[in-house]
Design a protein around this motif. Structure first.
Motif, PDB file in Angstrom:
ATOM      1  N   GLY A  30      -5.054  -8.886   3.236  1.00 11.03           N
ATOM      2  CA  GLY A  30      -4.224  -8.518   4.382  1.00 11.03           C
ATOM      3  C   GLY A  30      -2.727  -8.609   4.135  1.00 11.03           C
ATOM      4  O   GLY A  30      -1.930  -8.306   5.014  1.00 11.03           O
ATOM      5  N   ALA A  31      -2.338  -9.015   2.938  1.00  7.49           N
ATOM      6  CA  ALA A  31      -0.903  -9.158   2.657  1.00  7.49           C
ATOM      7  C   ALA A  31      -0.210  -7.793   2.586  1.00  7.49           C
ATOM      8  O   ALA A  31       0.996  -7.690   2.798  1.00  7.49           O
ATOM      9  CB  ALA A  31      -0.697  -9.915   1.353  1.00  7.49           C
ATOM     10  N   GLY A  32      -1.008  -6.773   2.259  1.00  5.68           N
ATOM     11  CA  GLY A  32      -0.432  -5.425   2.192  1.00  5.68           C
ATOM     12  C   GLY A  32      -0.415  -4.856   0.778  1.00  5.68           C
ATOM     13  O   GLY A  32       0.359  -3.937   0.497  1.00  5.68           O
ATOM     14  N   LYS A  33      -1.294  -5.349  -0.070  1.00  2.00           N
ATOM     15  CA  LYS A  33      -1.327  -4.875  -1.462  1.00  2.00           C
ATOM     16  C   LYS A  33      -1.654  -3.378  -1.518  1.00  2.00           C
ATOM     17  O   LYS A  33      -0.985  -2.614  -2.201  1.00  2.00           O
ATOM     18  CB  LYS A  33      -2.379  -5.663  -2.277  1.00  2.00           C
ATOM     19  N   SER A  34      -2.710  -2.997  -0.793  1.00  2.00           N
ATOM     20  CA  SER A  34      -3.118  -1.579  -0.829  1.00  2.00           C
ATOM     21  C   SER A  34      -2.051  -0.709  -0.186  1.00  2.00           C
ATOM     22  O   SER A  34      -1.722   0.360  -0.696  1.00  2.00           O
ATOM     23  CB  SER A  34      -4.437  -1.384  -0.090  1.00  2.00           C
ATOM     24  N   ALA A  35      -1.502  -1.176   0.923  1.00  2.00           N
ATOM     25  CA  ALA A  35      -0.494  -0.370   1.620  1.00  2.00           C
ATOM     26  C   ALA A  35       0.720  -0.142   0.718  1.00  2.00           C
ATOM     27  O   ALA A  35       1.257   0.968   0.667  1.00  2.00           O
ATOM     28  CB  ALA A  35      -0.083  -1.060   2.909  1.00  2.00           C
ATOM     29  N   TYR A  49      -8.409   1.195   5.541  1.00  2.00           N
ATOM     30  CA  TYR A  49      -8.797   1.124   4.138  1.00  2.00           C
ATOM     31  C   TYR A  49     -10.060   0.285   4.035  1.00  2.00           C
ATOM     32  O   TYR A  49     -10.472  -0.371   4.983  1.00  2.00           O
ATOM     33  CB  TYR A  49      -7.686   0.461   3.319  1.00  2.00           C
ATOM     34  N   ASN A 134       6.062  -8.979   2.061  1.00  2.00           N
ATOM     35  CA  ASN A 134       5.822  -7.665   2.680  1.00  2.00           C
ATOM     36  C   ASN A 134       5.861  -7.759   4.221  1.00  2.00           C
ATOM     37  O   ASN A 134       5.911  -8.852   4.777  1.00  2.00           O
ATOM     38  CB  ASN A 134       4.464  -7.132   2.200  1.00  2.00           C
ATOM     39  N   LYS A 135       5.819  -6.633   4.854  1.00  2.00           N
ATOM     40  CA  LYS A 135       5.829  -6.471   6.318  1.00  2.00           C
ATOM     41  C   LYS A 135       7.166  -6.915   6.914  1.00  2.00           C
ATOM     42  O   LYS A 135       7.223  -7.564   7.946  1.00  2.00           O
ATOM     43  CB  LYS A 135       4.656  -7.205   6.980  1.00  2.00           C
ATOM     44  N   ASP A 137       9.116  -5.164   8.377  1.00  2.00           N
ATOM     45  CA  ASP A 137       9.259  -4.556   9.714  1.00  2.00           C
ATOM     46  C   ASP A 137       8.728  -5.476  10.820  1.00  2.00           C
ATOM     47  O   ASP A 137       9.006  -5.255  11.992  1.00  2.00           O
ATOM     48  CB  ASP A 137       8.501  -3.211   9.760  1.00  2.00           C
ATOM     49  N   ALA A 165       5.781  -1.841   3.624  1.00  2.00           N
ATOM     50  CA  ALA A 165       5.047  -0.630   3.254  1.00  2.00           C
ATOM     51  C   ALA A 165       5.235   0.461   4.296  1.00  2.00           C
ATOM     52  O   ALA A 165       4.940   1.624   4.038  1.00  2.00           O
ATOM     53  CB  ALA A 165       3.564  -0.957   3.080  1.00  2.00           C
ATOM     54  N   CYS A 166       5.709   0.083   5.486  1.00  2.00           N
ATOM     55  CA  CYS A 166       5.918   1.079   6.563  1.00  2.00           C
ATOM     56  C   CYS A 166       7.286   1.715   6.487  1.00  2.00           C
ATOM     57  O   CYS A 166       7.496   2.751   7.091  1.00  2.00           O
ATOM     58  CB  CYS A 166       5.937   0.433   7.932  1.00  2.00           C
TER      59      CYS A 166
END
Ligand SMILES: Nc1nc2c(ncn2[C@@H]2O[C@H](COP(=O)(O)OP(=O)(O)OP(=O)(O)O)[C@@H](O)[C@H]2O)c(=O)[nH]1
Length: 266
Positions: A30-35, A49, A134-135, A137, A165-166
């Motif tokens: 959930g950290a945002g690796k894929s994003a 995902y 990450n995140k 935003d 990532a956004c």
């Protein structure tokens, strides 16, 4: 023999072979690796995902005017590092990701940095790592301050960035390119001019005693008999499929990227 990269091209006419860099993205679920991976590869943000999917993607990049064949492994550990040899023995550099709105993911990133430090100690080599909060935003829900991120990175001697990532693609791209630069520096330092992947090379397995002492999930480290060479992960762990990137919409150039199956891209 001199390094094949990091040098000005001789004669101007000859194209140097692309530098090959393997980058592993580590971090808690959930950290945002894929994003982040998909943002870098496609400039898009994905919101759905398959969290169990682990894949390796490849992309032809140009970093500081040099062609780079970049492979990115978007890892999918559960909550702690597991079967780490698949990326420890493969990657030239690591992006360790946490989410600024999750203290738990920050603590998780610390475990990954410790793991890398132990691996470096075991193999007597250094592995560039970048810590990413990450995140960005979601900064209004912050659980981890920027200073804490910087302090953790400082403890492990790695670069630190806060990203999202956004938000803008350029910032995410900059971070991935920084990882390439770090990997390149390390490779140059080791004067690695030989091919990176030699399948006949036999790995000598031994149990890493350090992991247990540090409370990390069980990991077996493979030390290659020729320490400067790395093995590709097994096919099951690295599926490379070439597809066209959205970046190719610029008609001038059509860089190839690899598979994005499992992701819903909007
Ligand atoms: N607001 C915001 N959400 C994000 C960002 N990056 C990722 N997310 C969301 O956070 C959730 C987890 O993102 P993933 O990229 O799947 O996280 P992961 O680290 O790959 O997680 P696993 O696949 O479970 O290991 C998803 O719902 C994403 O849409 C970001 O920068 N900002």
């Amino acid at each position: 023999m001199a390094s094949v990269f990091g040098k000005p091209r001789a004669g101007g006419g000859q194209q140097s072979a692309p530098l090959e860099v393997n980058l592993a993205i580590l971090g808690r679920r959930g950290a945002g690796k894929s994003a982040l991976t998909v943002k870098f590869l496609t400039r898009r943000f994905i919101s759905e995902y398959d969290p169990n999917l682990e894949d390796t993607y490849s992309s032809e990049e140009t970093v500081d005017h040099q062609p780079v064949h970049l492979r990115v492994m978007d890892t999918a550990d559960l909550d702690t590092p597991r079967n780490c040899e698949r990326y420890l023995n493969w990657a030239h550099a690591f992006l360790v990701v946490y989410s600024v709105d999750s203290r738990q993911s920050f603590e998780g990133s610390s475990s990954y940095l410790e793991l890398l430090a132990l691996h470096a100690k075991e193999t007597q080599r250094s592995f560039p790592a970048l810590l990413l909060g990450n995140k960005l935003d979601m900064a209004q829900y912050r659980q981890v301050t920027q200073a804490e991120g910087a302090a953790l990175a400082g403890r492990f001697g790695c670069l630190f960035f806060e990203v999202s990532a956004c938000l803008d693609f350029e910032h995410v791209q900059h971070v991935f390119h920084e990882a390439v630069r770090e990997a390149r520096r390390e490779l140059e330092k080791n004067s690695l001019a030989r091919p990176l992947f030699i399948s006949e090379e036999r790995a000598v397995h031994h149990q890493a005693p350090l992991t247990a002492r540090h409370g990390l999930a069980s990991c077996t480290f493979n030390t290659l008999s020729t320490t400067s060479l790395k093995e590709m992960p097994a096919v099951a762990q690295a599926k490379l499929v070439t597809v066209k990137s959205s970046r190719a919409q610029s008609k001038r150039k059509a860089p190839t990227l690899t598979l994005l199956k499992g992701f819903k891209i909007f």
